[in-house]
Motif scaffolding. Structure first.
Motif, PDB file in Angstrom:
ATOM      1  N   ASP A 187       0.959  -1.015  -0.071  1.00 57.11           N
ATOM      2  CA  ASP A 187      -0.106  -0.061  -0.112  1.00 57.11           C
ATOM      3  C   ASP A 187       0.617   1.171   0.099  1.00 57.11           C
ATOM      4  O   ASP A 187       1.714   1.580   0.982  1.00 57.11           O
ATOM      5  CB  ASP A 187      -0.722  -0.084   1.442  1.00 57.11           C
ATOM      6  CG  ASP A 187      -1.906  -0.993   0.992  1.00 57.11           C
ATOM      7  OD1 ASP A 187      -2.262  -1.460  -0.055  1.00 57.11           O
ATOM      8  OD2 ASP A 187      -2.482  -1.552   2.276  1.00 57.11           O
ATOM      9  N   TYR A 202      -9.121  -2.342   2.424  1.00 58.40           N
ATOM     10  CA  TYR A 202      -9.876  -1.113   2.386  1.00 58.40           C
ATOM     11  C   TYR A 202     -11.287  -1.480   2.662  1.00 58.40           C
ATOM     12  O   TYR A 202     -12.389  -0.382   2.525  1.00 58.40           O
ATOM     13  CB  TYR A 202      -9.618  -0.226   1.349  1.00 58.40           C
ATOM     14  CG  TYR A 202      -9.814  -0.752  -0.023  1.00 58.40           C
ATOM     15  CD1 TYR A 202     -10.878  -0.976  -0.541  1.00 58.40           C
ATOM     16  CD2 TYR A 202      -8.515  -1.250  -0.805  1.00 58.40           C
ATOM     17  CE1 TYR A 202     -11.001  -1.659  -2.008  1.00 58.40           C
ATOM     18  CE2 TYR A 202      -8.684  -1.982  -1.981  1.00 58.40           C
ATOM     19  CZ  TYR A 202      -9.898  -2.265  -2.451  1.00 58.40           C
ATOM     20  OH  TYR A 202     -10.265  -2.731  -3.785  1.00 58.40           O
ATOM     21  N   ASP A 229       8.277   3.377   0.048  1.00 54.53           N
ATOM     22  CA  ASP A 229       7.601   2.786  -0.708  1.00 54.53           C
ATOM     23  C   ASP A 229       8.541   1.596  -1.724  1.00 54.53           C
ATOM     24  O   ASP A 229       8.302   0.238  -1.740  1.00 54.53           O
ATOM     25  CB  ASP A 229       6.982   3.441  -1.931  1.00 54.53           C
ATOM     26  CG  ASP A 229       5.752   4.479  -1.219  1.00 54.53           C
ATOM     27  OD1 ASP A 229       5.307   3.689  -0.025  1.00 54.53           O
ATOM     28  OD2 ASP A 229       5.283   5.223  -1.511  1.00 54.53           O
ATOM     29  N   THR A 276       2.678   4.722   0.294  1.00 60.27           N
ATOM     30  CA  THR A 276       2.536   5.844   1.377  1.00 60.27           C
ATOM     31  C   THR A 276       2.832   7.139   0.743  1.00 60.27           C
ATOM     32  O   THR A 276       2.300   7.943   1.407  1.00 60.27           O
ATOM     33  CB  THR A 276       3.663   5.308   2.462  1.00 60.27           C
ATOM     34  OG1 THR A 276       4.898   5.602   1.862  1.00 60.27           O
ATOM     35  CG2 THR A 276       3.398   4.069   3.271  1.00 60.27           C
TER      36      THR A 276
END
Ligand code: SAM
Length: 316
Positions: free
Chosen positions: A130, A292, A138, A132
């Motif tokens: 995910d 999510y 990342d 950032t």
């Protein structure tokens, strides 16, 4: 952004729904194949970080379904496709699914067990954390996924096999290239047309797996550390010296996919259907349990005026 507006602004998003792909990423693998012919002679494949499954769909459509529909196909000759992800995936014909973390040794063992002693011809890894927005962070997490992929590769890929891995281009790209070159004679960094220019993603296309003479999988980390310190491309400490001075390496970087084809950074007008209006299609298969999911439920609830986030505690 509404669905129709996304259809207009992202041609590959719309095309994915029209052609039945679960995600627009399918086109990235297809375009890599157009350039590198990665499926030739392939029967056994591992798809790492596979959810929601568009790469697995490509593998199923390119390898499994043609073999199954061939008049003289035998069950034992059918391709073996194993897909792994942290998230569960809806079924895909001809694809064995394993839910697990690729950085966990036990997940790798499950994959190896499915192969039951035979080796893979191709390992693909579209893993992404995910993001950032903190680029160094990342890139670091992404490199951990590539490392996990490479660990599985060293256990399961046959000599001469191929490994395709998503990378984030950054200051350690040369180091990564150098590390991959230890194991593959040909390494190219490729940018499919369907991958937006604004995105730092690219794909390492590694061909002809040939680990160093006498290589033991247990030594992987030690060997990679020897290649250089992750402090930047300028102070690579390559033991063989082939990155220094006049021998400094240039990373082959290639755009792939039909260059006159759709441009992922352009907006295209929406096609009109018979009645003169455009009807946006629903996604083919949304992820079944994405991380999510709870946040979406909470947002939906608040839009419907429930508005009491306390009642929707994040605890399961
Ligand atoms: N190739 C997929 C497709 O075509 O549908 C899309 C992959 S998506 C860009 C990245 C995936 O990486 C996510 O589904 C995520 O769950 C998975 N992932 C991230 N870290 C992982 C890990 N440590 N182990 C397994 N999967 C992971």
């Amino acid at each position: 952004m509404g669905k129709a507006s996304r259809d207009k602004r992202d041609i590959y998003y719309r095309k994915a729904k029209e052609e039945g792909w679960r995600a627009r990423s399918a086109f990235k693998l297809l375009q890599i194949d157009e350039e590198f012919n990665i499926f030739e002679g392939v029967k056994h494949v591992v798809d790492l970080c596979a959810a929601p499954g568009s790469w697995s769909q490509v593998l199923s459509r390119k390898l499994y379904l043609p073999a199954k529909l061939s008049p003289d196909s035998k069950e034992s000759d059918l391709p073996l496709i194993v897909a792994i992800d942290l998230q569960p995936m809806a079924p895909i014909e001809g694809v064995i699914q394993v839910q697990g973390d690729i950085t966990n040794a036990r997940t790798a063992e499950v994959v190896i067990r499915h192969f039951d002693g035979c080796k893979a011809d191709l390992v693909v890894c579209d893993g992404a954390p995910d993001v950032t927005g903190l680029h160094d962070m990342d890139e670091f997490v992404q490199s951990q996924l590539i490392l996990a992929g490479l660990t599985i590769v060293t256990h399961i890929l046959k000599k001469g096999g191929k490994f395709i891995a998503k990378i984030f281009r950054g200051k350690d790209t040369s180091l990564l290239y150098c590390q991959l070159k230890l194991f593959f004679t040909d390494v190219t960094f490729a940018k499919p047309k369907s991958s937006r220019n604004s995105s730092i993603e690219a794909f390492a296309v590694c061909e002809n797996y040939s680990p160093p003479e006498g290589f033991n999988e247990k030594d992987l980390h030690r060997l990679l550390e020897k290649v250089g310190s992750p402090s930047g491309g300028d102070d690579l400490d390559c033991s063989s010296g082939w990155l220094e001075g006049p021998n400094k390496v240039y990373i082959p970087f290639l755009a792939c996919g039909d260059l006159s084809g759709y441009d992922s950074d352009r907006s295209y007008p929406l096609p009109k259907v018979a009645e003169g209006t455009y009807q946006s299609l629903d996604p083919i298969q949304p992820p079944i349990a994405p991380p999510y999911k709870r946040a979406l439920e909470m947002k939906k609830a608040s839009n419907h005026g429930i508005g009491d986030f306390d009642k929707l505690s994040l605890d399961p």
